[in-house]
Scaffold this active site. Structure first.
Site, short mmCIF file in Angstrom:
data_model
loop_
_atom_site.label_atom_id
_atom_site.label_comp_id
_atom_site.label_asym_id
_atom_site.label_seq_id
_atom_site.Cartn_x
_atom_site.Cartn_y
_atom_site.Cartn_z
N LYS A 22 0.68 -1.57 -0.07
CA LYS A 22 0.05 -0.33 0.09
C LYS A 22 0.23 1.26 0.03
CE LYS A 22 -2.56 0.95 4.23
NZ LYS A 22 -2.77 2.61 3.81
N SER A 164 7.60 9.26 11.56
CA SER A 164 6.86 9.12 11.18
C SER A 164 7.08 8.98 9.49
CB SER A 164 5.19 10.18 11.28
OG SER A 164 4.87 10.60 10.31
N ASP A 311 2.03 -0.83 12.29
CA ASP A 311 0.39 -1.51 11.06
C ASP A 311 0.63 -3.22 11.20
OD1 ASP A 311 0.45 0.96 10.23
OD2 ASP A 311 1.24 0.89 8.49
N LYS A 338 -4.26 5.95 14.26
CA LYS A 338 -4.64 5.46 13.73
C LYS A 338 -6.05 5.74 12.23
CE LYS A 338 0.10 4.25 12.27
NZ LYS A 338 0.60 5.56 11.74
C1 S3P Z 1 2.88 4.99 6.00
C2 S3P Z 1 3.67 5.45 7.12
C3 S3P Z 1 2.94 5.16 8.38
C4 S3P Z 1 1.60 3.75 8.18
C5 S3P Z 1 1.09 3.95 7.70
C6 S3P Z 1 0.86 4.24 6.35
C7 S3P Z 1 2.67 5.20 4.83
O1 S3P Z 1 2.17 6.36 9.42
O2 S3P Z 1 1.24 3.58 9.76
O3 S3P Z 1 -0.11 2.90 7.91
O4 S3P Z 1 2.69 4.82 4.17
O5 S3P Z 1 4.16 6.06 4.71
P1 S3P Z 1 2.88 7.14 10.44
O6 S3P Z 1 4.19 7.71 9.19
O7 S3P Z 1 1.92 8.78 10.58
O8 S3P Z 1 3.99 6.33 11.37
#
Ligand code: S3P
Length: 425
Positions: A22, A164, A311, A338
């Protein structure tokens, strides 16, 4: 759609191909639309979140053509055009946070909207650095909808308190359009798909430890092959490890080190796991994962591994119920931000099916070797990962469980039930 999960089969076995990552799928279409030229993206996600990103890039002027349901051709001049409607991010925090960085430096205004869940999620984390770069954003108490008035951006050196990837990517994407060098640093390294893909598409980008710097760059289109999603594979890895008589091979899984915390933790817990046929595709490591039923022990999960498995924590909780000894998860307070509050909702639902679990501010504690009683109706709070984690718990419960509104899995993994049914003996 309510779905029943029970243990009326004799082990899980087979070889499955896990669908597209994803995080990489979002970035593949977003960055291809920012790039000049034509690119073919293979193994693009069928999940609703990635389709939200795709539709937004189309509204911003990219030409999108599906060659088949998982292969998409994107053609762009590399210059975005003013959209003639609101940009709908649906349920996807990744879409909203990343695209905000892109839109802040354009020469037009745009409005980003999202569903009920997305409107409750915190956006201050991206608004603060973007405003420091000169961005003009209207919001309601740091929540969506966001009205972004495009303007010239200045580079920054931003030290984030959060680890993040969404915040990092937002700042780097704004940096692509800003004068000077933009640097983002974080306490622990979060997933680095943005850095890898921007580099692959020709951006001037540099990584030193947990800091990434980018200079104003024009991306050049290139074909992208998206790896399978380790966050989706996680449900099958855990299921194979806890259901007796199981052995499952999961093909083509992304093994980027910033995402493989679940592998490290399962190995530490004593799971029977092998990695087969490792390769590098478009800058990302990929391989097959073989998992079989395992004698597990509890562990502590905290510190720098948290962003590497954030996740996967709901399904790791299910894994921990079957391990010997206590599992403690700490330093994961951002789980509360989340698609649902993944600490409180997980604890509530696992308790309904008889799991003994203690909620803490930044995680949870699970006593191992539990029999899961089951026999209850559970809720997923419109959260795809909670729905699939509860389903996996049902596979070892004494009595069947029902997961209500299971259609929320379509956000990331519409193929989940079909694949699961295929490997039940
Ligand atoms: C993601 C980063 C993560 C993850 C999310 C997808 C991404 O979030 O939890 O499902 O694709 O950059 P955070 O960056 O807020 O931790």
């Amino acid at each position: 759609m309510d779905i029943k999960s029970d243990k009326s089969f004799n082990g899980l076995s087979g070889i499955i191909e896990i669908p597209s990552d994803k995080s990489i799928s979002h970035r593949s279409v977003m960055f291809s639309a920012l790039a000049k030229g034509e690119s073919v993206i293979s193994n693009f996600s069928k999940g609703a979140d990635c389709h939200s990103t795709l539709k937004i890039m189309q509204s911003l002027g990219a030409e999108v053509d599906f060659i088949n349901e998982k292969t998409v051709k994107i053609k762009s001049s590399g210059i975005l055009k003013c959209p003639n409607k609101h940009l709908d991010c649906g349920n996807s925090g990744t879409t909203m946070r990343l695209i905000s960085g892109v839109l802040a430096g354009q020469n037009f205004d745009s409005i980003l909207v999202g569903d009920e869940s997305l409107q409750k999620r915190p956006m201050k984390r991206i608004i603060t650095p973007l405003e420091l770069m000169g961005a003009k954003i209207e919001h309601s108490n740091f929540k969506a909808p966001l009205k972004i008035s495009g303007t010239n951006l200045q580079s920054i050196n931003y030290e984030s308190v959060l680890s993040s990837a969404q915040v990092k990517s937002c700042v780097l994407l704004a940096g692509l359009n800003a004068q000077g060098t933009t640097t983002f640093s974080e306490p622990f390294k979060s997933r680095n798909h943005t850095e890898l893909l921007l580099k692959y598409l020709g951006a001037d980008i540099d990584v030193v430890g947990n800091s990434v710097s980018v200079k104003k760059s024009q991306l050049i289109a290139k074909d992208i092959n998206v790896a399978g999603d380790i966050s989706s594979a996680a449900f099958f890895m855990v299921a194979a490890a806890i259901v007796p008589n199981s052995e499952v091979i999961i093909k083509n899984v992304g093994l980027n080190q910033t995402r493989t915390g679940i592998l490290d933790i399962m190995i530490k817990m004593g799971a029977n796991i092998e990695i087969l046929d490792k390769q590098n595709i478009c800058g990302e490591d990929v391989g097959d994962i073989k998992v079989s039923y395992s004698d597990l022990k509890g562990v502590e999960i905290s510190g720098d591994i948290i962003p590497r498995l954030i996740d996967e924590l709901p399904v790791i909780a299910v894994l921990a119920t079957q391990a010997k000894g206590i599992t403690i998860v700490k330093d994961a307070q951002d789980l509360r931000n989340k698609e649902s509050d993944r600490i409180s909702c997980l604890v509530t639902e696992l308790r309904k099916i008889g799991v003994v679990i203690t909620e803490t501010e930044d995680g949870f504690v699970i006593e191992g070797r539990q029999r899961i009683k089951g026999g209850a109706l559970t809720e997923c709070y419109h959260d795809h990962r909670l729905a699939m984690s509860l389903y996996v718990a049902g596979l070892v419960a004494d009595e069947a469980i029902i997961v209500k509104e299971f259609q929320w899995v379509d956000i990331s993994f519409p193929e989940f039930l079909g694949l699961m049914e295929n490997i039940k003996n």
